[in-house]
Design an enzyme around this catalytic site. Structure first.
Site, PDB file in Angstrom:
ATOM      1  N   LYS A  87       0.808  -1.210   0.000  1.00  0.00           N
ATOM      2  CA  LYS A  87       0.000   0.000   0.000  1.00  0.00           C
ATOM      3  C   LYS A  87       0.846   1.267   0.000  1.00  0.00           C
ATOM      4  O   LYS A  87       0.542   2.234  -0.678  1.00  0.00           O
ATOM      5  CB  LYS A  87      -0.933  -0.016   1.215  1.00  0.00           C
ATOM      6  CG  LYS A  87      -1.996  -1.094   1.125  1.00  0.00           C
ATOM      7  CD  LYS A  87      -2.767  -1.260   2.427  1.00  0.00           C
ATOM      8  CE  LYS A  87      -3.816  -2.370   2.285  1.00  0.00           C
ATOM      9  NZ  LYS A  87      -4.518  -2.625   3.564  1.00  0.00           N
ATOM     10  N   LYS A  88       1.927   1.264   0.770  1.00  0.00           N
ATOM     11  CA  LYS A  88       2.732   2.476   0.874  1.00  0.00           C
ATOM     12  C   LYS A  88       3.426   2.791  -0.442  1.00  0.00           C
ATOM     13  O   LYS A  88       3.408   3.929  -0.912  1.00  0.00           O
ATOM     14  CB  LYS A  88       3.742   2.314   2.014  1.00  0.00           C
ATOM     15  CG  LYS A  88       4.433   3.597   2.408  1.00  0.00           C
ATOM     16  CD  LYS A  88       5.660   3.815   1.575  1.00  0.00           C
ATOM     17  CE  LYS A  88       6.285   5.152   1.915  1.00  0.00           C
ATOM     18  NZ  LYS A  88       7.522   5.339   1.115  1.00  0.00           N
ATOM     19  N   VAL A  89       4.063   1.786  -1.039  1.00  0.00           N
ATOM     20  CA  VAL A  89       4.728   2.005  -2.320  1.00  0.00           C
ATOM     21  C   VAL A  89       3.713   2.392  -3.380  1.00  0.00           C
ATOM     22  O   VAL A  89       3.943   3.321  -4.170  1.00  0.00           O
ATOM     23  CB  VAL A  89       5.519   0.752  -2.736  1.00  0.00           C
ATOM     24  CG1 VAL A  89       6.023   0.880  -4.170  1.00  0.00           C
ATOM     25  CG2 VAL A  89       6.693   0.519  -1.787  1.00  0.00           C
TER      26      VAL A  89
END
Length: 292
Positions: A207-209
DNA sequence: CACCAGGATGTTT
DNA sequence: AAACATCATGGT
């Protein structure tokens, strides 16, 4: 050599924009910044409201730095609490760069669980290993390698880049994109949620990337990437932050609290993260850490 | 020399 | 769904 006169009502700070950690391949020189964008070496410096550069057309520079975005309006739209207000006043002029999609994706796959100096080192090795050399008066620089150059590389050469456990992720994602030339344009045309689902199918992309790539490459300004710094800032500086635990909770709070330009708020908070470290420098260890 | 880093993945509760 | 262990490497 080109010069652009920046509008006085539209803030821009080249130093902050290139040093805040959103891009990893620009270097600060004595008289400005040097970086490779696509196949061209760009040298650029700012003096007040004047932007002087070579190696690219004014149109490319305006697009790359998103100088046609109404940053003043965006900042007033996200200026909703004391913490972001302080970040805005300290980092005013920071703009989100419109990065090439593959370079951004590959860079943030390599950026997981690492600090910024280490990320820069890895990406530099990757370009030196698999990019194309550009001969310049200043010396030899390298383009960012294509997906194919990484996908079909020898294992011993990719090991030289010190990617560690990320190497198979990057190589697999490079292979998928090398076999799918229309990927970027297809994702670009999707709205935020659908584009995010496409990114999450790739190896090494969580999710962060995914949120970083959506924000920094695909222009989805509502994306709100949550890393350890954003977690700390929300937990220690926001009354609602103490209850947040999962990625989705931090992410949902950020997007709801800051609105459709939450990505800019995220970047301003990240750039101002020294505010919770005691203010001794960019990457200092925080004085107090939240419990998990 | 400890501890941590712009986390993701696979496994276990 | 949430918590957990693990991952390779370098910075501080």
């Amino acid at each position: 050599m080109h010069t652009i006169a920046l509008r006085p009502d539209q803030p821009f700070d080249l130093d902050l924009t290139l040093s805040c950690g959103q891009v990893f391949r620009w270097e600060r020189g004595k008289r400005g910044w040097t970086g490779v964008v696509g196949d061209s070496l760009i040298c650029i410096r700012q003096e007040g409201r004047s932007l002087t550069f070579q190696g690219a057309d004014p149109g490319c520079i305006i697009s790359y730095f998103q100088l046609d975005e109404d940053l003043a309006g965006i900042l007033s739209s996200i200026d909703r609490d004391p913490q972001i207000h302080a970040a805005i006043s300290r980092c005013r002029g920071l703009r989100i760069v419109r990065q090439p999609a593959w370079e951004c994706l590959a860079s943030y796959i390599c950026a997981t669980y690492a600090n910024i100096p280490g990320i820069k080192r890895r990406i530099s090795l990757l370009c030196r290993c698999f990019g194309d050399p550009l001969l310049t008066p200043a010396g030899e620089v390298f383009t960012f390698p294509s997906p194919g150059a990484i996908a079909f590389s020898e294992p011993c050469r990719i090991a030289e880049c010190r990617l560690g456990y990320r190497a198979p992720y990057l190589k697999e994602t490079a292979r998928v994109l090398a076999d799918d030339p229309g990927w970027e344009e297809r994702v670009r045309d999707l709205p935020y949620e659908k584009a995010r689902r496409e990114l999450l199918r790739l190896k090494g992309v969580g999710k962060k990337v995914a949120d970083c790539v959506l924000l920094f490459a695909f222009g989805k300004h509502e994306a709100f990437p949550v890393d350890v710094w954003i977690q700390r800032i929300l937990k220690t500086r926001y009354p609602e932050g103490v209850t947040l635990r999962t990625y989705d909770q931090f992410n949902s709070f950020g997007r709801t609290h800051f609105g459709s330009y939450a990505g800019y708020a995220q970047e301003y908070l990240f750039c101002d993260r020294a505010a919770i470290t005691g203010g001794r420098g960019e990457d200092q260890v925080p004085v107090s850490q939240p419990d998990r």
